[in-house]
Design a protein around this motif. Structure first.
Motif, short mmCIF file in Angstrom:
data_model
loop_
_atom_site.label_atom_id
_atom_site.label_comp_id
_atom_site.label_asym_id
_atom_site.label_seq_id
_atom_site.Cartn_x
_atom_site.Cartn_y
_atom_site.Cartn_z
N GLU A 225 -3.23 -7.84 -2.23
CA GLU A 225 -2.12 -8.72 -1.89
C GLU A 225 -0.78 -8.02 -2.11
O GLU A 225 0.11 -8.06 -1.26
CB GLU A 225 -2.18 -10.00 -2.72
CG GLU A 225 -1.05 -10.96 -2.41
CD GLU A 225 -1.18 -12.30 -3.13
OE1 GLU A 225 -0.24 -13.11 -2.99
OE2 GLU A 225 -2.19 -12.53 -3.82
N LYS A 229 2.02 -7.00 0.81
CA LYS A 229 3.37 -7.55 0.68
C LYS A 229 4.43 -6.48 0.42
O LYS A 229 5.62 -6.77 0.44
CB LYS A 229 3.40 -8.60 -0.44
CG LYS A 229 2.65 -9.88 -0.09
CD LYS A 229 2.71 -10.88 -1.23
CE LYS A 229 2.08 -12.21 -0.83
NZ LYS A 229 2.10 -13.19 -1.95
N HIS A 230 4.00 -5.24 0.16
CA HIS A 230 4.96 -4.21 -0.19
C HIS A 230 5.82 -3.86 1.02
O HIS A 230 5.31 -3.61 2.11
CB HIS A 230 4.25 -2.96 -0.70
CG HIS A 230 5.15 -2.02 -1.44
ND1 HIS A 230 6.09 -1.23 -0.80
CD2 HIS A 230 5.29 -1.77 -2.76
CE1 HIS A 230 6.76 -0.53 -1.70
NE2 HIS A 230 6.29 -0.84 -2.90
N MET A 251 -0.46 -13.55 4.70
CA MET A 251 0.44 -12.83 3.79
C MET A 251 1.43 -11.98 4.57
O MET A 251 2.64 -11.95 4.30
CB MET A 251 -0.35 -11.89 2.88
CG MET A 251 -1.10 -12.51 1.76
SD MET A 251 -2.08 -11.19 0.96
CE MET A 251 -3.45 -12.16 0.37
N ARG A 255 5.88 -12.29 5.07
CA ARG A 255 6.82 -11.32 4.50
C ARG A 255 8.21 -11.49 5.10
O ARG A 255 8.34 -11.96 6.24
CB ARG A 255 6.34 -9.89 4.81
CG ARG A 255 5.16 -9.43 4.03
CD ARG A 255 4.66 -8.05 4.46
NE ARG A 255 5.67 -7.15 5.01
CZ ARG A 255 5.70 -5.84 4.84
NH1 ARG A 255 4.75 -5.26 4.13
NH2 ARG A 255 6.63 -5.09 5.39
#
Length: 526
Positions: A225, A229-230, A251, A255
């Motif tokens: 996760e 999300k980075h 996810m 963002r």
């Protein structure tokens, strides 16, 4: 004997700053293997993504030839992994040695195939529209387009293909070919295998002087996760469950900068058995179909999970033939306890349904999967019941009998998107049921005639994808050279002097690639 360190791979270094230890397991016995793997900390996930981002400018600016040399070197390192490596993979997956040796060859072959793509140059998609200064009422500027890698890619390892869809698998190979550094999330089912392969990739990177951070790998559960999300990650490659793939898609879409997720998720791969095929060769079709259902313990994303036929005495006899063959099949060990548990739950759902009949297969017992056969009422497909749409990952299939040709079309229209569909028939069948191809084109990524979907050739023409929920993006494929398209984006240069253009777009065409110039394909210099 090779020592498994169990540390994360970040920017060409090994790091283990966390305290959470995860274990690999012997797939046959359930016994924990002696290696300790250190789950990546949030700081290490961040560092891995940043290492890939730091490598991206240097890596994407390398010539296609340099990247091709890297991929060839990875292939050589994979081929050099010997019997000790094969034994490790077998222990972690319960797959036979011959299967692993074949998969190793497929994995190195994918790397070499993408090296050929790079040398061929068509991945650039070079297009040139030269200036038309005299055009009325407005002149046209000089416009030139090519494609570049998106940026760092997060890749998730698959459980069922520990080599070909994992550490150095198709997603990694196509991302690296596109000029995208990779952060790989090792699958918990084969972490020792992943370490062996990661070491091979890094040896190749060192031999070909690739930038540090071109390939990174992290261990642990829950770390995916943070990776998706980075902000440095620009795309995701995933092969696995519908639930897992959908979670990653959500996810990525949430963002601040949404990114594409190329997830291969769920498919029941219908097989349509037409009447004249049963008249001509019912016995061989029954034998080949049964073999496809139980191949590899049914743990293929292309496993035939639904078989549809038109009501007739021949079809009834065919169902009984397949039932006898399924009853004769031995139980097999699955990849891991989680896969076996999911298989058991899927079977229970079929067994409990009032409109589904159990035809063959012994009850599940111990840690082995028993092949099973069911027959479902056609109303389940016509009424939109979800039970037949859900993939049961394992050695089982469901027969459905339709009344006639019109009901067959209605049943197929009721299916969700699939990776494959198969038509078994004779020439007279293909004439009578000529509407099937156009119908199935709307539902699947690959249509087979008189073959079986288990077995996916790695080549230029292959499509291993399909409409949702087979994949999250039906425009791509995770197998074959078209897979590189997922990790490329177009860039256009307007009125650029030749000296500032990338090699692929210079007037002299120094790469000698085919380009679309003023609407005409050519390799000529301008």
């Amino acid at each position: 004997m090779t020592r498994i360190l169990g540390h994360n791979y970040i920017g060409g270094q090994r790091r283990a700053g966390g305290t959470v230890i995860v274990k690999s397991v012997d797939a046959s016995t359930g016994e924990a293997l002696p290696h300790d793997f250190y789950q990546a900390t949030p700081e290490e996930v961040d560092a891995a993504a940043k290492a890939a981002a730091a490598a991206y400018p240097a890596y994407r600016s390398l010539s296609a030839e340099r990247r091709a040399q890297f991929l060839d070197a990875v292939a050589d390192e994979l081929d050099a992994l010997g019997d000790e490596f094969v034994a490790v993979v077998c222990r972690e997956t319960a797959l036979p040695a011959a299967r692993i040796q074949g998969e190793r060859g497929r994995t190195s072959g994918q790397m070499r195939l993408f090296a050929k793509v790079l040398r061929r140059g068509d991945f650039y998609g070079a297009r040139i529209d030269r200036a038309l200064p005299e055009r009325k009422p407005l002149p046209r500027p000089d416009l030139r387009q090519y494609r570049i890698g998106l940026g760092p890619v997060a890749v998730f390892g698959a459980s069922n293909f520990p080599l070909a869809f994992s550490t150095a698998g198709g997603d990694t190979a196509s991302a690296l070919a596109a000029g995208c550094p990779v952060v790989f999330k090792a699958h918990s089912g084969h972490m020792a295998t992943a370490e062996w392969v990661a070491d091979a990739i890094l040896r190749a990177a060192d031999k070909t002087a690739m930038p540090a951070g071109v390939f990174n790998m992290i261990y642990g559960s829950g770390v995916g996760e943070a990776l998706v999300k980075h902000p440095a990650i620009q795309a995701v490659g995933f092969t696995g469950s519908l639930k897992g793939g959908r979670a990653l898609c959500d996810m990525a879409a949430a963002r601040p900068q949404p990114i594409p997720v190329f997830a291969e998720m769920s498919s029941i791969n219908p097989v349509i058995v037409l009447p004249q095929a049963l008249v001509a060769r019912a016995e061989s079709v029954a034998r080949d179909l049964s073999a496809s259902v139980v191949q590899g313990c049914g743990q293929f994303c292309t496993n035939p999970g639904l078989v549809i036929g038109v009501r007739s005495p021949q079809f009834s006899a065919f169902v009984q033939q397949v039932a006898g063959l399924i009853n004769d099949q031995p139980a097999q060990t699955m990849l891991n306890a989680g896969t076996l548990s999911s298989y058991g739950k899927g079977l229970q759902k079929l067994l409990a349904h009032p409109r589904i009949e159990h035809l063959a297969g012994s009850p599940q017992q111990g840690n082995h999967a028993q092949p099973q056969l069911f027959k479902a009422d056609i109303s389940l497909l016509l009424d939109g019941d979800e039970v037949l749409q859900e993939e049961v990952f394992g050695p089982t299939t469901v027969f459905v009998e339709v009344a006639d040709q019109a009901q067959l079309s209605a049943a197929l229209n009721g299916l969700h998107g699939q990776l494959t569909a198969t038509i078994i028939g004779e020439p007279t069948d293909f004439e009578q049921f000529g509407e099937l191809t156009a119908l199935l084109e709307q539902k699947v990524g690959r249509i087979l005639l008189n073959g079986y979907p288990t077995g996916v050739e790695v080549c230029d023409s292959m499509v291993h994808g399909g409409p949702y929920p087979a994949t999250s993006d039906a425009r791509g494929t995770s197998v074959g050279t078209l897979a590189i398209d997922r990790f490329l984006r177009p860039v256009c240069f307007q009125n650029y002097p030749d000296s500032l253009l990338p090699q692929a777009l210079k007037n002299a065409n120094p790469l000698r690639i085919q380009r679309l110039v003023d609407g005409q394909p050519t390799r000529d210099a301008l």
